[in-house]
Scaffold this active site. Structure first.
Site, PDB file in Angstrom:
ATOM      1  N   ALA A   1     -10.232  12.858   3.140  1.00 16.43           N
ATOM      2  CA  ALA A   1     -10.374  14.322   3.183  1.00 16.43           C
ATOM      3  C   ALA A   1     -11.305  14.759   4.305  1.00 16.43           C
ATOM      4  CB  ALA A   1     -10.900  14.811   1.848  1.00 16.43           C
TER       5      ALA A   1
ATOM      6  N   ASP B   1      -8.867   2.975   1.961  1.00 14.35           N
ATOM      7  CA  ASP B   1      -9.853   4.046   2.172  1.00 14.35           C
ATOM      8  C   ASP B   1     -10.743   4.200   0.945  1.00 14.35           C
ATOM      9  OD1 ASP B   1     -10.959   6.317   3.582  1.00 14.35           O
ATOM     10  OD2 ASP B   1      -9.851   7.612   2.206  1.00 14.35           O
TER      11      ASP B   1
ATOM     12  N   HIS C   1     -13.765   6.065   2.580  1.00  8.20           N
ATOM     13  CA  HIS C   1     -13.297   7.247   1.845  1.00  8.20           C
ATOM     14  C   HIS C   1     -13.252   8.479   2.763  1.00  8.20           C
ATOM     15  CE1 HIS C   1     -12.942   8.942  -2.490  1.00  8.20           C
ATOM     16  NE2 HIS C   1     -12.313   9.739  -1.646  1.00  8.20           N
ATOM     17  N   LEU C   2     -12.439   8.338   3.812  1.00  7.73           N
ATOM     18  CA  LEU C   2     -12.374   9.394   4.837  1.00  7.73           C
ATOM     19  C   LEU C   2     -11.150  10.296   4.694  1.00  7.73           C
ATOM     20  CD1 LEU C   2     -13.380   7.528   8.152  1.00  7.73           C
ATOM     21  CD2 LEU C   2     -14.786   8.998   6.701  1.00  7.73           C
TER      22      LEU C   2
ATOM     23  N   LYS D   1       1.713  15.921  -4.093  1.00  7.12           N
ATOM     24  CA  LYS D   1       1.463  16.709  -2.881  1.00  7.12           C
ATOM     25  C   LYS D   1       1.320  15.806  -1.662  1.00  7.12           C
ATOM     26  CE  LYS D   1      -0.448  20.616  -5.091  1.00  7.12           C
ATOM     27  NZ  LYS D   1       0.873  20.653  -5.674  1.00  7.12           N
TER      28      LYS D   1
ATOM     29  N   ASP E   1       7.932   7.455  -8.969  1.00  7.55           N
ATOM     30  CA  ASP E   1       7.119   8.479  -9.627  1.00  7.55           C
ATOM     31  C   ASP E   1       7.873   8.863 -10.891  1.00  7.55           C
ATOM     32  OD1 ASP E   1       5.884  10.859 -10.512  1.00  7.55           O
ATOM     33  OD2 ASP E   1       5.206  11.329  -8.486  1.00  7.55           O
TER      34      ASP E   1
ATOM     35  N   GLU F   1     -17.917   2.406  -4.640  1.00  8.04           N
ATOM     36  CA  GLU F   1     -18.180   3.053  -3.354  1.00  8.04           C
ATOM     37  C   GLU F   1     -19.655   3.415  -3.286  1.00  8.04           C
ATOM     38  OE1 GLU F   1     -15.356   6.248  -2.761  1.00  8.04           O
ATOM     39  OE2 GLU F   1     -13.673   4.905  -3.087  1.00  8.04           O
TER      40      GLU F   1
ATOM     41  N   SER G   1      -5.681   6.654  -2.125  1.00  5.42           N
ATOM     42  CA  SER G   1      -5.724   7.496  -3.336  1.00  5.42           C
ATOM     43  C   SER G   1      -7.013   7.256  -4.117  1.00  5.42           C
ATOM     44  CB  SER G   1      -4.481   7.274  -4.197  1.00  5.42           C
ATOM     45  OG  SER G   1      -4.372   5.943  -4.625  1.00  5.42           O
ATOM     46  N   ARG G   2      -7.064   6.195  -4.910  1.00 10.53           N
ATOM     47  CA  ARG G   2      -8.263   5.933  -5.688  1.00 10.53           C
ATOM     48  C   ARG G   2      -8.540   4.443  -5.776  1.00 10.53           C
ATOM     49  NH1 ARG G   2     -10.053   9.742  -4.648  1.00 10.53           N
ATOM     50  NH2 ARG G   2     -10.909  11.470  -5.842  1.00 10.53           N
TER      51      ARG G   2
HETATM   52  N1  LIG Z   1      -8.862   9.345   0.015  1.00  9.46           N
HETATM   53  C1  LIG Z   1      -9.175  10.606  -0.128  1.00  9.46           C
HETATM   54  O1  LIG Z   1     -10.136  11.081   0.454  1.00  9.46           O
HETATM   55  C2  LIG Z   1      -8.344  11.490  -0.987  1.00  9.46           C
HETATM   56  C3  LIG Z   1      -7.758  11.005  -2.123  1.00  9.46           C
HETATM   57  N2  LIG Z   1      -7.005  11.828  -2.929  1.00  9.46           N
HETATM   58  C4  LIG Z   1      -6.368  11.229  -4.104  1.00  9.46           C
HETATM   59  O2  LIG Z   1      -4.978  11.060  -3.817  1.00  9.46           O
HETATM   60  C5  LIG Z   1      -4.246  11.039  -5.055  1.00  9.46           C
HETATM   61  C6  LIG Z   1      -3.005  11.904  -4.957  1.00  9.46           C
HETATM   62  O3  LIG Z   1      -3.382  13.255  -4.780  1.00  9.46           O
HETATM   63  P1  LIG Z   1      -2.292  14.452  -4.815  1.00  9.46           P
HETATM   64  O4  LIG Z   1      -1.056  14.051  -4.113  1.00  9.46           O
HETATM   65  O5  LIG Z   1      -3.009  15.677  -4.380  1.00  9.46           O
HETATM   66  O6  LIG Z   1      -2.027  14.536  -6.376  1.00  9.46           O
HETATM   67  P2  LIG Z   1      -0.704  15.067  -7.125  1.00  9.46           P
HETATM   68  O7  LIG Z   1      -1.149  15.300  -8.514  1.00  9.46           O
HETATM   69  O8  LIG Z   1      -0.069  16.179  -6.365  1.00  9.46           O
HETATM   70  O9  LIG Z   1       0.273  13.806  -7.101  1.00  9.46           O
HETATM   71  C7  LIG Z   1       0.087  12.659  -7.883  1.00  9.46           C
HETATM   72  C8  LIG Z   1       1.471  12.141  -8.252  1.00  9.46           C
HETATM   73  O10 LIG Z   1       1.322  10.914  -8.965  1.00  9.46           O
HETATM   74  C9  LIG Z   1       2.345  10.882  -9.957  1.00  9.46           C
HETATM   75  N3  LIG Z   1       1.973   9.932 -10.995  1.00  9.46           N
HETATM   76  C10 LIG Z   1       1.139  10.097 -12.061  1.00  9.46           C
HETATM   77  N4  LIG Z   1       1.078   8.966 -12.776  1.00  9.46           N
HETATM   78  C11 LIG Z   1       1.882   8.064 -12.140  1.00  9.46           C
HETATM   79  C12 LIG Z   1       2.229   6.715 -12.401  1.00  9.46           C
HETATM   80  N5  LIG Z   1       1.738   6.072 -13.469  1.00  9.46           N
HETATM   81  N6  LIG Z   1       3.062   6.083 -11.538  1.00  9.46           N
HETATM   82  C13 LIG Z   1       3.561   6.727 -10.458  1.00  9.46           C
HETATM   83  N7  LIG Z   1       3.297   8.022 -10.178  1.00  9.46           N
HETATM   84  C14 LIG Z   1       2.454   8.671 -11.006  1.00  9.46           C
HETATM   85  C15 LIG Z   1       2.450  12.300 -10.465  1.00  9.46           C
HETATM   86  O11 LIG Z   1       3.721  12.571 -11.025  1.00  9.46           O
HETATM   87  C16 LIG Z   1       2.254  13.086  -9.170  1.00  9.46           C
HETATM   88  O12 LIG Z   1       3.511  13.415  -8.601  1.00  9.46           O
HETATM   89  C17 LIG Z   1      -5.251  11.477  -6.130  1.00  9.46           C
HETATM   90  O13 LIG Z   1      -5.745  10.307  -6.765  1.00  9.46           O
HETATM   91  C18 LIG Z   1      -6.383  12.115  -5.333  1.00  9.46           C
HETATM   92  O14 LIG Z   1      -7.603  12.073  -6.012  1.00  9.46           O
HETATM   93  C19 LIG Z   1      -6.797  13.139  -2.614  1.00  9.46           C
HETATM   94  C20 LIG Z   1      -7.369  13.675  -1.485  1.00  9.46           C
HETATM   95  C21 LIG Z   1      -8.219  12.904  -0.601  1.00  9.46           C
HETATM   96  O1  LIG Z   2     -10.267  15.069  -2.909  1.00  4.42           O
HETATM   97  C1  LIG Z   2     -10.306  13.891  -3.270  1.00  4.42           C
HETATM   98  O2  LIG Z   2      -9.748  13.470  -4.315  1.00  4.42           O
HETATM   99  C2  LIG Z   2     -11.032  12.921  -2.457  1.00  4.42           C
HETATM  100  O3  LIG Z   2     -10.982  11.748  -2.764  1.00  4.42           O
HETATM  101  C3  LIG Z   2     -11.851  13.384  -1.328  1.00  4.42           C
HETATM  102  O4  LIG Z   2     -13.172  12.933  -1.495  1.00  4.42           O
HETATM  103  P1  LIG Z   2     -14.394  13.562  -0.668  1.00  4.42           P
HETATM  104  O5  LIG Z   2     -14.471  15.005  -1.020  1.00  4.42           O
HETATM  105  O6  LIG Z   2     -14.084  13.370   0.772  1.00  4.42           O
HETATM  106  O7  LIG Z   2     -15.611  12.813  -1.096  1.00  4.42           O
END
Ligand SMILES: NC(=O)C1=CN([C@@H]2O[C@H](COP(=O)(O)OP(=O)(O)OC[C@H]3O[C@@H](n4cnc5c(N)ncnc54)[C@H](O)[C@@H]3O)[C@@H](O)[C@H]2O)C=CC1
Ligand SMILES: O=C(O)C(=O)COP(=O)(O)O
Length: 527
Positions: free
Chosen positions: A282, A254, A279-280, A149, A169, A259, A229-230
């Site tokens: 979201a 981020d 970690h901003l 996404k 991916d 953390e 991401s993480r």
């Molecule tokens: N910094 C923040 O505040 C935020 C961080 N995140 C993190 O961002 C990341 C992505 O979130 P979304 O796009 O919503 O998830 P998503 O599930 O829609 O996309 C993740 C993608 O990674 C792919 N994937 C899985 N294993 C893989 C690998 N070994 N190598 C390459 N690609 C691989 C999957 O096929 C998928 O297309 C998650 O870890 C989520 O927790 C999400 C929202 C806010």
């Molecule tokens: O939705 C996620 O995966 C996030 O990393 C967002 O984290 P937060 O809710 O801002 O603490």
């Protein structure tokens, strides 16, 4: 009235929804022990990434029915333990997609133009124009790791900014990547060619430390890495060393291993070549309203006895339908998971055939369960019964459903055929009289095996001695065999061997198995 604990900062819109049906207590900053002490009185728990919900906390939560994560990642929740205790875990898979993608892009631009350090410099009364000469992103190559996404949204904006895009991916089809203007490549090429590398993947066994010293060694000296991401996907020490020695140009992070970022972290010692945010991703007003409403509504519904729409650990089906189909849903999920691993990551076709009595049943949920299993390697807890079909469609997976009531080897059975990067593979399974799942066929070879967590499958020539050799080889690596089955069509022809194992296979053993005379192919499967 039920009680809900909110232990991270959640938008008021969510609190208002919860307050319609429950007493809501907002308690932020409690220690793990304090949480263990108070959780027994709560029916629901709402969090963000700030609270780590451990096994001990779940064990203490005797009344807990639901844990709601107002965001995407549930890696801070012991989901298997919650599932074992029958606690629904819900998240908001899409509520913060835009916010996280925009933060990644903001980080890329801030890093390229040294915005944070230039800002500090001006605020300190300086005017250092020469020090902050940046780089343009126009016509540069962006390597996107994880085209889900957030990665997809980053791609669509980066395209408009004139970037060339590579993506890695293993679970996305070439067509989907094409639609987004990305060229799907392997990681090695992405590391070598990208000017910017942005990570949008979950943290899993496969992605932990993905960006290590070796990976960084392949990158251009002008490369910049963005991670929203993480934490734990980048080896922070290796990154800090590479930046210090000028082996790559920059990083914007981020998320971190620990953390809040610990005091002695080498990342804190770097200069304008690094941008750090707490970690901003979201943290926008819009995303926080979205995720709070999304998750609070689900908590409210579950407290009222209704199903949740984005449960990560149980199907969002109504109880009646669920009860009737439950054994077949589990079968479909197991077979989907198995066939996806046999077919390799990039599955483009799934054929689901309902056989015998099952052919006369309502099938949609069974197909969805098979897709959930199929996608579980890629999406882990992100895929659920509600979004599995949409996820499959977005990934360009063609789903065909067929029925054949005349196949009656078992009262009801399910046959899955998947076409992926490792070719076409099939599995069949059935539910026995005692309710147990059996795998009854692998690649059209008849077997009769109960699925277990760790499995080894081989394709070999049916000849004397081969089974013994595999058994001794596993023994020499201290791997215990729970059961073993060989399926063949003709004597001394091709055969498959399916082994259920008590232990995971140590590294290197597959290569040893492949050396055994007569073995054509071998793969491990984790269910
Ligand atoms: N910094 C923040 O505040 C935020 C961080 N995140 C993190 O961002 C990341 C992505 O979130 P979304 O796009 O919503 O998830 P998503 O599930 O829609 O996309 C993740 C993608 O990674 C792919 N994937 C899985 N294993 C893989 C690998 N070994 N190598 C390459 N690609 C691989 C999957 O096929 C998928 O297309 C998650 O870890 C989520 O927790 C999400 C929202 C806010
Ligand atoms: O939705 C996620 O995966 C996030 O990393 C967002 O984290 P937060 O809710 O801002 O603490």
């Amino acid at each position: 009235m039920p009680k809900v604990l909110v232990s991270d900062s959640i938008d008021q819109a969510g609190i208002d929804i919860l307050s319609q049906v429950a007493q809501v207590d907002v308690q932020i900053g409690l220690s793990p022990q304090e949480l263990i002490n108070i959780i027994p009185e709560y029916d629901a728990w709402m969090i963000r990434s700030g609270t780590r919900i451990t096994k001990e906390m779940i064990a203490a939560g005797d009344r807990l029915k639901i844990i709601g994560r107002a965001g995407v990642g549930v890696d801070n929740v012991d989901v298997p333990e919650a599932t074992r205790k029958g606690i629904v875990v819900v998240n908001s898979p899409e509520g913060n997609t835009i916010a996280a993608a925009e933060h990644a892009l903001a980080m890329m631009l801030a890093l390229s133009r040294y915005v944070p350090d230039a800002n500090t410099s001006v605020k300190n009364g300086l005017w250092e124009r020469k020090k902050f000469v940046g780089a343009e992103i126009y016509k540069k190559t962006l390597g996107i790791v994880g085209l889900g996404k957030i990665g997809s949204h980053v791609a669509s904006i980066a395209k408009a900014m004139g970037m060339k895009m590579l993506a890695y991916d293993p679970f996305i089809s070439i067509e989907r990547a094409d639609q987004l203007g990305c060229r799907l490549v392997d990681l090695d090429l992405l590391f070598r060619e990208a000017d910017y590398i942005t990570l949008h993947i979950p943290k899993t066994k496969e992605t932990a430390n993905l960006i290590n010293a070796e990976a960084i060694g392949k990158m251009k000296p002008t490369a910049r890495i963005i991670n929203c991401s993480r934490g734990g996907i980048i080896d922070e020490v290796a990154l800090a060393t590479a930046l210090k020695e000028g082996r790559i140009a920059g990083a914007a992070l981020d998320v971190f291993d620990n953390e809040p970022l610990e005091e002695g972290s080498p990342l804190r010692e770097l200069g304008k070549e690094i941008v750090l945010t707490p970690h901003l991703g979201a943290s926008t007003t819009e995303a926080q309203v979205n995720v709070a409403i999304d998750v609070a509504e689900q908590i409210r519904d579950v407290l009222l006895g209704l199903p949740a729409r984005s449960a990560v650990n149980i199907p969002g089906l109504y109880p009646d339908a669920l009860e009737k189909l439950r054994p077949y849903l589990e079968l479909a999920e197991t077979l989907g998971n198995l066939v996806s691993q046999l077919a390799g990551g990039r599955v483009e076709l799934l054929n689901v055939r309902l056989q015998g009595d099952l052919a006369n049943n309502e099938s949609q949920a069974v197909v969805v369960a098979a897709l959930k299993g199929l996608l579980s390697q890629a999406l882990r807890e992100r895929v659920n019964y509600v979004n599995a079909s949409i996820e499959a469609k977005e990934r360009g997976i063609r789903v065909i459903e067929t029925r054949d009531a005349s196949i009656r080897d078992y009262a009801g059975s399910l046959h899955l055929e998947a076409k992926g990067s490792l070719g076409q593979h099939t599995v069949t399974g059935a539910i026995l009289g005692d309710g147990e799942i059996r795998i009854t066929d692998v690649d059209e070879f008849p077997v009769n095996v109960a699925p277990t967590h760790y499995m080894l499958l081989t394709r070999h020539r049916d000849m004397p001695g081969i089974i013994g050799k595999i058994g001794s080889l596993l023994g020499s690596f201290n791997v215990n065999i729970a059961s073993m089955q060989v399926g063949r069509k003709i004597v001394r022809g091709d055969a498959v061997m399916v082994l259920s194992l008590d232990d995971p296979l140590p590294e290197g053993i597959l290569a040893e198995i492949m050396k055994v005379s007569g073995i054509r192919d071998a793969c491990t499967v984790t269910l």
